[in-house]
Design a protein around this motif. Sequence first.
Motif, PDB file in Angstrom:
ATOM      1  N   ARG A 176     -11.008  -5.179   2.970  1.00 60.76           N
ATOM      2  CA  ARG A 176     -11.807  -5.224   1.746  1.00 60.76           C
ATOM      3  C   ARG A 176     -12.672  -3.969   1.643  1.00 60.76           C
ATOM      4  O   ARG A 176     -12.780  -3.365   0.578  1.00 60.76           O
ATOM      5  CB  ARG A 176     -12.658  -6.494   1.731  1.00 60.76           C
ATOM      6  N   GLN A 177     -13.261  -3.565   2.763  1.00 60.57           N
ATOM      7  CA  GLN A 177     -14.079  -2.341   2.763  1.00 60.57           C
ATOM      8  C   GLN A 177     -13.220  -1.119   2.455  1.00 60.57           C
ATOM      9  O   GLN A 177     -13.652  -0.231   1.721  1.00 60.57           O
ATOM     10  CB  GLN A 177     -14.780  -2.168   4.110  1.00 60.57           C
ATOM     11  N   CYS A 178     -12.020  -1.069   2.990  1.00 62.32           N
ATOM     12  CA  CYS A 178     -11.130   0.058   2.728  1.00 62.32           C
ATOM     13  C   CYS A 178     -10.791   0.151   1.243  1.00 62.32           C
ATOM     14  O   CYS A 178     -10.654   1.247   0.696  1.00 62.32           O
ATOM     15  CB  CYS A 178      -9.833  -0.073   3.536  1.00 62.32           C
ATOM     16  N   GLN A 195      -5.852   8.206  -0.444  1.00 58.47           N
ATOM     17  CA  GLN A 195      -5.591   8.731   0.894  1.00 58.47           C
ATOM     18  C   GLN A 195      -6.667   8.259   1.870  1.00 58.47           C
ATOM     19  O   GLN A 195      -6.366   7.914   3.014  1.00 58.47           O
ATOM     20  CB  GLN A 195      -5.536  10.257   0.857  1.00 58.47           C
ATOM     21  N   GLY A 196      -7.907   8.209   1.411  1.00 59.28           N
ATOM     22  CA  GLY A 196      -8.987   7.691   2.249  1.00 59.28           C
ATOM     23  C   GLY A 196      -8.766   6.230   2.589  1.00 59.28           C
ATOM     24  O   GLY A 196      -9.005   5.794   3.716  1.00 59.28           O
ATOM     25  N   MET A 197      -8.289   5.481   1.617  1.00 59.38           N
ATOM     26  CA  MET A 197      -8.001   4.066   1.843  1.00 59.38           C
ATOM     27  C   MET A 197      -6.886   3.912   2.870  1.00 59.38           C
ATOM     28  O   MET A 197      -6.960   3.063   3.761  1.00 59.38           O
ATOM     29  CB  MET A 197      -7.604   3.401   0.527  1.00 59.38           C
ATOM     30  N   GLN A 198      -5.854   4.737   2.773  1.00 54.45           N
ATOM     31  CA  GLN A 198      -4.753   4.674   3.727  1.00 54.45           C
ATOM     32  C   GLN A 198      -5.252   4.987   5.137  1.00 54.45           C
ATOM     33  O   GLN A 198      -4.912   4.292   6.090  1.00 54.45           O
ATOM     34  CB  GLN A 198      -3.645   5.641   3.334  1.00 54.45           C
ATOM     35  N   THR A 199      -6.071   6.002   5.270  1.00 55.13           N
ATOM     36  CA  THR A 199      -6.629   6.361   6.572  1.00 55.13           C
ATOM     37  C   THR A 199      -7.462   5.216   7.124  1.00 55.13           C
ATOM     38  O   THR A 199      -7.361   4.867   8.306  1.00 55.13           O
ATOM     39  CB  THR A 199      -7.485   7.636   6.460  1.00 55.13           C
ATOM     40  N   CYS A 200      -8.261   4.621   6.266  1.00 57.15           N
ATOM     41  CA  CYS A 200      -9.094   3.489   6.661  1.00 57.15           C
ATOM     42  C   CYS A 200      -8.222   2.327   7.134  1.00 57.15           C
ATOM     43  O   CYS A 200      -8.488   1.714   8.170  1.00 57.15           O
ATOM     44  CB  CYS A 200      -9.962   3.059   5.472  1.00 57.15           C
ATOM     45  N   MET A 201      -7.156   2.032   6.399  1.00 53.16           N
ATOM     46  CA  MET A 201      -6.270   0.915   6.738  1.00 53.16           C
ATOM     47  C   MET A 201      -5.563   1.145   8.072  1.00 53.16           C
ATOM     48  O   MET A 201      -5.274   0.193   8.793  1.00 53.16           O
ATOM     49  CB  MET A 201      -5.233   0.698   5.632  1.00 53.16           C
ATOM     50  N   LEU A 255       0.831  -1.196   0.000  1.00 48.68           N
ATOM     51  CA  LEU A 255       0.000   0.000   0.000  1.00 48.68           C
ATOM     52  C   LEU A 255       0.865   1.244   0.000  1.00 48.68           C
ATOM     53  O   LEU A 255       0.606   2.197  -0.732  1.00 48.68           O
ATOM     54  CB  LEU A 255      -0.933   0.003   1.222  1.00 48.68           C
ATOM     55  N   GLY A 256       1.936   1.238   0.794  1.00 46.99           N
ATOM     56  CA  GLY A 256       2.823   2.401   0.865  1.00 46.99           C
ATOM     57  C   GLY A 256       3.463   2.698  -0.476  1.00 46.99           C
ATOM     58  O   GLY A 256       3.524   3.855  -0.901  1.00 46.99           O
ATOM     59  N   VAL A 257       3.930   1.663  -1.159  1.00 47.94           N
ATOM     60  CA  VAL A 257       4.547   1.859  -2.475  1.00 47.94           C
ATOM     61  C   VAL A 257       3.528   2.422  -3.457  1.00 47.94           C
ATOM     62  O   VAL A 257       3.833   3.338  -4.219  1.00 47.94           O
ATOM     63  CB  VAL A 257       5.146   0.529  -2.997  1.00 47.94           C
ATOM     64  N   CYS A 258       2.320   1.877  -3.423  1.00 42.58           N
ATOM     65  CA  CYS A 258       1.264   2.376  -4.322  1.00 42.58           C
ATOM     66  C   CYS A 258       0.958   3.842  -4.045  1.00 42.58           C
ATOM     67  O   CYS A 258       0.838   4.643  -4.974  1.00 42.58           O
ATOM     68  CB  CYS A 258      -0.012   1.550  -4.173  1.00 42.58           C
ATOM     69  N   LEU A 259       0.830   4.169  -2.777  1.00 46.73           N
ATOM     70  CA  LEU A 259       0.491   5.549  -2.427  1.00 46.73           C
ATOM     71  C   LEU A 259       1.626   6.507  -2.744  1.00 46.73           C
ATOM     72  O   LEU A 259       1.386   7.648  -3.153  1.00 46.73           O
ATOM     73  CB  LEU A 259       0.110   5.645  -0.945  1.00 46.73           C
ATOM     74  N   LEU A 260       2.869   6.055  -2.585  1.00 44.40           N
ATOM     75  CA  LEU A 260       4.004   6.911  -2.911  1.00 44.40           C
ATOM     76  C   LEU A 260       4.111   7.166  -4.408  1.00 44.40           C
ATOM     77  O   LEU A 260       4.607   8.202  -4.832  1.00 44.40           O
ATOM     78  CB  LEU A 260       5.303   6.298  -2.385  1.00 44.40           C
ATOM     79  N   ASP A 262      -7.895  12.342 -16.994  1.00 48.01           N
ATOM     80  CA  ASP A 262      -7.591  13.768 -16.938  1.00 48.01           C
ATOM     81  C   ASP A 262      -7.136  14.106 -15.519  1.00 48.01           C
ATOM     82  O   ASP A 262      -7.126  13.260 -14.631  1.00 48.01           O
ATOM     83  CB  ASP A 262      -8.789  14.605 -17.376  1.00 48.01           C
ATOM     84  N   GLU A 263      -6.749  15.330 -15.324  1.00 53.15           N
ATOM     85  CA  GLU A 263      -6.210  15.734 -14.023  1.00 53.15           C
ATOM     86  C   GLU A 263      -7.235  15.586 -12.910  1.00 53.15           C
ATOM     87  O   GLU A 263      -6.899  15.168 -11.796  1.00 53.15           O
ATOM     88  CB  GLU A 263      -5.718  17.185 -14.098  1.00 53.15           C
ATOM     89  N   ALA A 264      -8.501  15.879 -13.194  1.00 52.90           N
ATOM     90  CA  ALA A 264      -9.549  15.760 -12.172  1.00 52.90           C
ATOM     91  C   ALA A 264      -9.723  14.305 -11.738  1.00 52.90           C
ATOM     92  O   ALA A 264      -9.863  14.015 -10.548  1.00 52.90           O
ATOM     93  CB  ALA A 264     -10.869  16.319 -12.702  1.00 52.90           C
ATOM     94  N   ALA A 265      -9.696  13.385 -12.696  1.00 52.49           N
ATOM     95  CA  ALA A 265      -9.836  11.964 -12.365  1.00 52.49           C
ATOM     96  C   ALA A 265      -8.640  11.483 -11.555  1.00 52.49           C
ATOM     97  O   ALA A 265      -8.783  10.699 -10.614  1.00 52.49           O
ATOM     98  CB  ALA A 265      -9.990  11.135 -13.638  1.00 52.49           C
ATOM     99  N   MET A 266      -7.458  11.957 -11.922  1.00 61.04           N
ATOM    100  CA  MET A 266      -6.255  11.576 -11.190  1.00 61.04           C
ATOM    101  C   MET A 266      -6.325  12.118  -9.764  1.00 61.04           C
ATOM    102  O   MET A 266      -5.979  11.415  -8.806  1.00 61.04           O
ATOM    103  CB  MET A 266      -4.999  12.101 -11.904  1.00 61.04           C
ATOM    104  N   GLN A 267      -6.794  13.332  -9.607  1.00 61.39           N
ATOM    105  CA  GLN A 267      -6.937  13.944  -8.283  1.00 61.39           C
ATOM    106  C   GLN A 267      -7.931  13.145  -7.440  1.00 61.39           C
ATOM    107  O   GLN A 267      -7.690  12.893  -6.256  1.00 61.39           O
ATOM    108  CB  GLN A 267      -7.392  15.404  -8.430  1.00 61.39           C
ATOM    109  N   LYS A 268      -9.027  12.730  -8.065  1.00 61.01           N
ATOM    110  CA  LYS A 268     -10.035  11.931  -7.354  1.00 61.01           C
ATOM    111  C   LYS A 268      -9.436  10.598  -6.895  1.00 61.01           C
ATOM    112  O   LYS A 268      -9.668  10.164  -5.772  1.00 61.01           O
ATOM    113  CB  LYS A 268     -11.238  11.680  -8.255  1.00 61.01           C
ATOM    114  N   MET A 269      -8.643   9.986  -7.769  1.00 60.02           N
ATOM    115  CA  MET A 269      -8.020   8.720  -7.415  1.00 60.02           C
ATOM    116  C   MET A 269      -7.056   8.915  -6.241  1.00 60.02           C
ATOM    117  O   MET A 269      -6.996   8.085  -5.325  1.00 60.02           O
ATOM    118  CB  MET A 269      -7.284   8.120  -8.608  1.00 60.02           C
TER     119      MET A 269
END
Length: 130
Positions: free
Chosen positions: A98-100, A37-43, A5-10, A25-32
């Motif tokens: 899985r939920q995260c 970040q939400g997934m990391q917080t959840c984890m 997860l850390g490697v993916c987020l980095l 596009d940039e907006a989609a990338m920003q959303k991802m």
Amino acid sequence: MKKILGVCLLSLPLLAGAQNYGGMDEAAMQKMMQQAQGMQTCMENIDQAEMEAFQNSAEKMDADVKALCAAGKRDAAMARAMSFGREAASNKAMQQMRQCGEGMRNMMPKSAVTATDNSGAPARHICDDR
């Protein structure tokens, strides 16, 4: 798990700098990136002791399966792996993981999300992967 997860987020900020990466596009990338970040917080909220206990259980299962395969006990190895799969599905920490990850699921290409083989080829045996 956390290392992956850390490697993916980095790597996400690097991908964000790429122009029109994979048709995003940039907006989609920003959303991802926000979903990541939400997934990391959840984890971070998953009980680490429970995750460690699950990892230890997975390592024991792997050793058991390898030993059964080496002894030619293919059916017993498959039964052990299937039993562990059921345990994993009911494990609270794994359910939370899985939920995260659900938020990221919709952002991934379909080929990355689908783990099933639709080619009609027979399923591989657990001992064939060893």
